[in-house]
Design a protein around this motif. Structure first.
Motif, PDB file in Angstrom:
ATOM      1  N   ALA A 186       0.868  27.587  59.717  1.00  0.00           N
ATOM      2  CA  ALA A 186       1.254  26.569  58.720  1.00  0.00           C
ATOM      3  C   ALA A 186       0.979  25.160  59.236  1.00  0.00           C
ATOM      4  CB  ALA A 186       2.720  26.727  58.351  1.00  0.00           C
TER       5      ALA A 186
ATOM      6  N   ARG B 266      -0.892  23.265  55.113  1.00  0.00           N
ATOM      7  CA  ARG B 266      -0.078  22.303  54.366  1.00  0.00           C
ATOM      8  C   ARG B 266       1.384  22.287  54.818  1.00  0.00           C
ATOM      9  NH1 ARG B 266      -2.492  24.933  50.291  1.00  0.00           N
ATOM     10  NH2 ARG B 266      -0.596  25.253  49.074  1.00  0.00           N
ATOM     11  N   LYS B 267       1.670  22.970  55.916  1.00  0.00           N
ATOM     12  CA  LYS B 267       2.995  22.902  56.567  1.00  0.00           C
ATOM     13  C   LYS B 267       4.128  23.392  55.675  1.00  0.00           C
ATOM     14  CE  LYS B 267       2.133  19.251  59.968  1.00  0.00           C
ATOM     15  NZ  LYS B 267       0.672  19.200  59.767  1.00  0.00           N
ATOM     16  N   ARG B 268       3.899  24.536  55.043  1.00  0.00           N
ATOM     17  CA  ARG B 268       4.933  25.102  54.181  1.00  0.00           C
ATOM     18  C   ARG B 268       4.953  26.612  54.383  1.00  0.00           C
ATOM     19  NH1 ARG B 268       7.024  23.299  49.327  1.00  0.00           N
ATOM     20  NH2 ARG B 268       7.969  24.975  48.117  1.00  0.00           N
TER      21      ARG B 268
ATOM     22  N   THR C  30       6.751  30.227  53.235  1.00  0.00           N
ATOM     23  CA  THR C  30       7.636  31.000  52.373  1.00  0.00           C
ATOM     24  C   THR C  30       7.880  32.337  53.050  1.00  0.00           C
ATOM     25  OG1 THR C  30       6.691  29.972  50.399  1.00  0.00           O
ATOM     26  CG2 THR C  30       7.981  31.984  50.070  1.00  0.00           C
TER      27      THR C  30
ATOM     28  N   VAL D 295       7.667  21.718  59.663  1.00  0.00           N
ATOM     29  CA  VAL D 295       7.209  22.698  58.666  1.00  0.00           C
ATOM     30  C   VAL D 295       8.349  22.988  57.686  1.00  0.00           C
ATOM     31  CG1 VAL D 295       6.336  25.047  58.295  1.00  0.00           C
ATOM     32  CG2 VAL D 295       5.608  23.739  60.310  1.00  0.00           C
ATOM     33  N   GLU D 296       8.020  22.934  56.404  1.00  0.00           N
ATOM     34  CA  GLU D 296       9.021  23.203  55.380  1.00  0.00           C
ATOM     35  C   GLU D 296       9.178  24.707  55.220  1.00  0.00           C
ATOM     36  OE1 GLU D 296       9.436  22.406  50.579  1.00  0.00           O
ATOM     37  OE2 GLU D 296       7.779  21.508  51.698  1.00  0.00           O
TER      38      GLU D 296
ATOM     39  N   GLU E 156      10.996  27.980  53.058  1.00  0.00           N
ATOM     40  CA  GLU E 156      11.829  28.492  51.967  1.00  0.00           C
ATOM     41  C   GLU E 156      11.909  30.010  52.105  1.00  0.00           C
ATOM     42  OE1 GLU E 156      10.262  27.969  47.991  1.00  0.00           O
ATOM     43  OE2 GLU E 156       8.333  28.850  48.543  1.00  0.00           O
TER      44      GLU E 156
ATOM     45  N   HIS F 190       1.852  27.020  44.279  1.00  0.00           N
ATOM     46  CA  HIS F 190       3.084  26.672  45.002  1.00  0.00           C
ATOM     47  C   HIS F 190       3.016  27.068  46.472  1.00  0.00           C
ATOM     48  CE1 HIS F 190       7.410  26.498  45.965  1.00  0.00           C
ATOM     49  NE2 HIS F 190       7.251  27.709  46.486  1.00  0.00           N
TER      50      HIS F 190
ATOM     51  N   ASP G  45       1.748  28.162  50.343  1.00  0.00           N
ATOM     52  CA  ASP G  45       0.842  27.833  51.440  1.00  0.00           C
ATOM     53  C   ASP G  45       0.779  29.059  52.368  1.00  0.00           C
ATOM     54  OD1 ASP G  45      -0.691  26.647  53.378  1.00  0.00           O
ATOM     55  OD2 ASP G  45       0.915  25.390  54.181  1.00  0.00           O
TER      56      ASP G  45
END
Ligand code: MG
Ligand code: MG
Lengths: 359, 359
Positions: A178, A182-184, A186, A214-215, A217, A234, A236
């Motif tokens: 990540a 885009r540093k996301r 899931t 890094v985000e 979820e 949505h 990444d």
């Protein structure tokens, strides 16, 4: 030092598409001043015919002595009735196991001009660029299985087991990936029901503390199966356990169109990796020079990125594929009216040429 | 004899949408000469507030003494911090368990004029009319779970168990349902890897012998997750185990557009069933008269079909919904520019009116 690449063409269209992958790597070497040493090995049905096993010891040794493996495809009707141990596909399972490949990477991205080959609306496809990072060696596919005969009939059992360390290594890999995107992240689980998912989620939360940039979820697997169709842009990096990853990577594969376009990587500890197209050996069109080499060429880009750290070269290859497609060139599988199609070799030539021009 | 229907409005928009379901049932009674006896019960958050439990014994007794249950929705932020036993959603799990509901039916069909609310291309949506029949009380969600602390860290285990009889009853149900439809069953499993799936497949093959008029195909779950997006019109009845059904029913839910349109049924032995919309209680819009009652009205159609055997009435309700939508009427959730929207009651009135006209 030259990077040592084990090349295993395999069966069906394998040799043809792998040739184009090697061609593109040579163009990269030339343009970027890198050195690659190619060494070829037998695998799959061809190996069965010649030496009686789908994965000869010398092929395995060759892989172990390499920095990366480029694999074409294995299998064909000729070996379909063989016993399990003598099936070409057995080579893939053995390679993963013997080489300790625990992370399977399956990107799905949209190539401009390819929108019409997806079943999703063009506006939904816009900006789709995701990668599924699937745990490959644990979970319910490898747990204990049993079958009992009770008075009221049979009963079958499968077991889903995950160790903390198995989860941690794949999750770290996903966060690392990540960072180059885009540093996301899931993380997909079923933590409202499964104990293994609750452990998964707690490990993810702990690892995430080391990646504050890094985000993260969490998403339940049933919701994720819905969201990748509802709003694929949505996502990444999707990281998940073996079976959920099996299901989701096939679902996302179809988003952007042809399965002939999809690369994959299987990684272990360190930088070693095995790279191969998602599609099979397509024996029906083998030897005709019409196979689509895009998935193999994009697998080569993944090799440059994930095993060698040659990010700029990886992007150059991806950009080259993009530009050849944007110029309207297609292999027969993608050309709705066959007469505009070009062959496997010409497609590879054009990508190699675009790589050279790029620099 | 009047059919006894237990009506459990529940929380949030539950009471509003259930009113419209009852309204449509009254129109059916009038038009077709059927008799329904409606008896109301408490469930969910409201029941917690009034009597301290999400599923009061008298509600359960009411359901047991009925031919079918119509449920609205439960839950809301007011009860989100309650302990598990005092969560409104607990009522749904208890109802399923206490009433022996082992088959969950989730149809997905395209309504003309609704194509724009799906992310799939209109030409791909054409003719989509499928139903997922999911086993609801067995499998990995209900198997033994454990967590151990080993020297190298934690280990978590879940167990996936299926008995022959559990598989047989859901599969028979699916074949029966297929007979009232396009006579095609797709059984989904992972028989190339899981022992429970191999048992599943052998039971399906045995049951299929009793239904020579129904076409059967087997499909692996990862391939199915791909095919429902690639060619959803291929499918008629999809039957599968609990977790695969959870994932696939949510994925197919999104195919045809809004989740506000999706009905469901949970069936046990015999003709008893519980019918409810797939969507939740939407507390944010509760009491405003703007909720979309379509999912509840279509659930009523399922009740007519699956519990009462009133096929003609079921089709009349579905046709009524179809005609109201085709005339351009929408609730706010479906009206892109809000000013054309009609309210919950008016929508229900129009469907009831269309049912009356139909006959
Ligand atoms: Mg798969
Ligand atoms: Mg679900």
């Amino acid at each position: 030092m030259a990077k040592k690449i084990a090349v295993l063409p395999g069966d069906g269209i394998g040799p043809e598409i792998v040739d184009e992958g090697v061609k593109v790597l040579r163009a990269v070497a030339e343009s970027f001043g890198y050195r690659f040493a190619f060494r070829f090995g037998m695998v799959g049905g061809g190996a069965i015919d010649r030496v009686g096993t789908p994965l000869p010891q010398e092929t395995l040794d060759l892989c172990r002595d390499s920095d990366a493996v480029l694999l074409g495809a294995v299998g064909g009707p000729r070996w379909d009735d063989n016993p399990p141990e003598l099936r070409p596909e057995k080579a893939l399972l053995s390679l993963r196991k013997e080489l300790g490949l625990f992370a399977n990477l399956r990107p799905a991205m949209l190539f401009e001009g390819m929108e019409q080959s997806s079943t999703l609306r063009p506006e939904v496809l816009k900006g789709v660029d995701l990668i599924v990072v699937r745990e490959l060696t644990g979970g319910i596919y490898f747990g204990e299985k049993s079958r009992e005969r009770l008075e009221e009939g049979e009963r079958a059992t499968d077991t889903l087991v995950y160790h903390e360390w198995e989860i941690e290594r794949i999750v770290r890999r996903a966060f690392d990936i990540a960072r180059g995107r885009r540093k996301r992240v899931t993380s997909v689980d079923k933590a409202n029901v499964l104990e293994s998912s609750r452990l998964w989620r707690s490990v993810v939360n702990r690892v995430a503390e080391d990646y504050p940039d890094v985000e993260l979820e969490h998403m339940l697997v049933d919701n994720c199966a819905m969201q990748v169709v509802r709003k694929p842009s949505h996502f990444d990096v999707i990281v998940t356990e073996n079976m959920f990853g099996d299901i989701l990577s096939d679902e996302t594969a179809i988003l952007t169109g042809s399965i002939g376009m999809l690369p994959s990587a299987s990684l272990g500890d360190g930088s070693f990796g095995l790279y191969e197209p998602v599609h099979g050996s397509a024996p029906d069109i083998a030897g005709q020079g019409v196979a689509n080499p895009v998935a193999t060429i994009l697998s080569v880009a993944m090799m440059l990125r994930h095993s060698f750290g040659y990010e700029e070269a990886a992007r150059a290859v991806e950009q080259a594929v993009r530009s050849v497609l944007a110029a309207g060139y297609r292999t027969a599988d993608l050309a709705p009216s066959g007469d505009l199609a070009i062959g496997t070799e010409e497609f590879g030539d054009r990508v190699a040429e675009a790589v050279r021009r790029h620099v």
